[in-house]
Write an enzyme that holds these catalytic residues in place. Structure first.
Site, mmCIF file in Angstrom:
data_model
loop_
_atom_site.group_PDB
_atom_site.id
_atom_site.type_symbol
_atom_site.label_atom_id
_atom_site.label_comp_id
_atom_site.label_asym_id
_atom_site.label_seq_id
_atom_site.Cartn_x
_atom_site.Cartn_y
_atom_site.Cartn_z
ATOM 1 N N GLU A 26 0.858 -1.195 0.000
ATOM 2 C CA GLU A 26 0.000 0.000 0.000
ATOM 3 C C GLU A 26 0.886 1.234 0.000
ATOM 4 O OE1 GLU A 26 -3.256 1.513 -0.728
ATOM 5 O OE2 GLU A 26 -3.844 -0.249 0.459
ATOM 6 N N GLU A 29 -0.007 6.989 1.742
ATOM 7 C CA GLU A 29 0.461 7.241 3.107
ATOM 8 C C GLU A 29 -0.647 7.736 4.030
ATOM 9 O OE1 GLU A 29 4.008 8.623 0.423
ATOM 10 O OE2 GLU A 29 1.889 9.178 0.545
ATOM 11 N N SER A 83 8.503 5.973 4.494
ATOM 12 C CA SER A 83 8.240 7.394 4.230
ATOM 13 C C SER A 83 9.089 8.358 5.056
ATOM 14 C CB SER A 83 6.750 7.707 4.308
ATOM 15 O OG SER A 83 6.039 6.941 3.345
ATOM 16 N N CYS A 97 3.697 4.809 5.087
ATOM 17 C CA CYS A 97 2.949 4.026 4.107
ATOM 18 C C CYS A 97 2.869 2.575 4.565
ATOM 19 C CB CYS A 97 3.619 4.141 2.738
ATOM 20 S SG CYS A 97 5.366 3.653 2.745
ATOM 21 N N SER A 246 12.387 6.993 -1.809
ATOM 22 C CA SER A 246 11.956 8.012 -0.854
ATOM 23 C C SER A 246 12.964 9.147 -0.844
ATOM 24 C CB SER A 246 11.834 7.431 0.559
ATOM 25 O OG SER A 246 10.722 6.579 0.679
ATOM 26 N N HIS A 261 7.698 10.126 -2.433
ATOM 27 C CA HIS A 261 7.740 8.679 -2.206
ATOM 28 C C HIS A 261 7.123 7.971 -3.401
ATOM 29 C CE1 HIS A 261 8.993 9.479 1.881
ATOM 30 N NE2 HIS A 261 8.037 10.384 1.928
#
Length: 368
Positions: A26, A29, A83, A97, A246, A261
């Site tokens: 996923e 964030e 992140s 995230c 990142s 990101h």
């Protein structure tokens, strides 16, 4: 960002999966921004004096780690395994995230602010995220927005919750709280631009892999990130193995920052850009971000307080103008306690406008 392998500290680890279970990460964030103040006129200190070991322990609760950090006279910048974290004198921004438990770290952040800096009150809270692709994989605290609101309400009386965007497309959730304080800090212009991008161009995705770039700095230059960030910014970044990126940047001698990101897997590609910089036009910077990532779907927000001319200008342009190559499907204006917000959703003009990747997340479509 995403990663499928681990070192001692660098990346999120994932359990071994059955052969028929597809890998998923996923990228979207969870974002928490906290502004602190004191309930008295007693001398206060900066949040930046909180010891590193206390920050590490707080991030353990959120289920992420610090990879590296950089600092100037106004802000501490941390690139995380999931992140970013930014700490300035009276503000904490934590963005995570994956399946992190960001809100579980909230009471610890509040306790540390009071214990080390004498900042015993939260003046403002902003918690936001887009809808998840796989809410079923999130920890219980983050499976739906109603649960998040209930948790935040246990700390903050009279908070406000919003759902912006069509329920048939990607949408964005926001929780805010503001406390009128007896001893407010001197007000400064403040704004924040956030761009959430999904279904990125395949040629772009390859640039954020170890097959294409050697390390973060190589990726920064070859992927075109250097064209987005204002000249003179101090940058530190991470290219994950085998893929994912990142980056944090801050502008010299200020607490202005930018963060990017990227989750580059085609099936669930995602990238985010966030900044509060005032050196260059935010609308022009937005166009550079889109030229770099070439997403098919965009969710944008611009916060601005009443004395941020550049923030208000970006809001007006987002309200009035289309983005080249995109069709705006939704735009909304919200007046919050201390600032205004413009939200907009765009799709590529060749697209149907329906978000096939939008989840069935039952996130309590509530707005105050």
């Amino acid at each position: 960002m995403s990663a499928t392998s681990a070192t001692n500290f660098a990346v999120q680890t994932h359990p071994v999966k059955a052969p028929d279970e597809e890998y998923f990460f996923e990228g979207a964030e969870k974002l928490l921004e906290l502004w602190f103040c004191s309930s008295t006129q007693n001398e206060t200190r900066s949040l930046r004096i909180i010891p590193r070991e206390e920050i590490d322990a707080m991030l353990d609760i959120a289920r992420c780690k610090i990879l590296h950090s950089k600092h100037n006279e106004s802000i501490d910048s941390y690139v995380l395994s999931e992140s970013s974290l930014f700490i300035s004198d009276n503000r904490v921004i934590l963005k995570t995230c994956g399946t992190t438990r960001l809100l579980a770290a909230l009471p610890v952040i509040m306790q540390l602010a009071g214990a080390y800096a004498g900042l015993d009150q939260v003046q403002s809270v902003y918690y936001s995220r887009k809808n998840f692709l796989r809410p079923d994989l999130q920890p219980s605290l983050h499976k739906n927005f109603d649960a998040e609101v209930e948790y935040l309400d246990s700390f903050f009386v009279d908070g406000h919750a919003y759902c912006l965007g069509s329920l048939k497309q990607d949408r964005w959730y926001l929780y805010t709280f503001h406390r009128e304080v007896e001893f407010p800090a001197h007000k400064q212009p403040d704004h924040t631009l956030e761009i959430l991008m999904s279904d990125l161009d395949e040629e772009v995705l390859h640039k954020f892999t170890k097959d294409y770039a050697v390390d973060g700095n190589d990726c920064f230059m070859r992927a075109g990130i250097d064209k987005i960030i204002p000249a003179g910014a101090d940058v530190h970044d991470e290219l994950f193995d085998p893929c994912g990126y990142s980056m944090n940047a801050y502008m010299n001698d200020t607490d202005q920052y930018a963060t990017i990101h990227v989750t580059p897997e085609k099936a669930f590609s995602f990238a985010s850009f966030e900044t509060n910089q005032d050196l260059v036009c935010l609308y022009s910077q937005t166009r550079k971000v889109l030229q770099c990532f070439r997403p098919n779907k965009i969710l944008m927000t611009v916060f601005a307080n009443d004395i941020s001319e550049k923030g208000k200008d970006a809001q007006q342009q987002l309200w009035d103008r289309e983005l080249p190559g995109y069709r705006r499907t939704n735009v909304q204006f919200v007046r919050l306690e201390t600032e205004t917000l413009v939200y907009a959703h765009f799709v590529r003009k060749a697209s149907t406008g329906q978000d096939s990747s939008s989840s069935d997340e039952d996130d309590g479509e509530r707005s105050d």
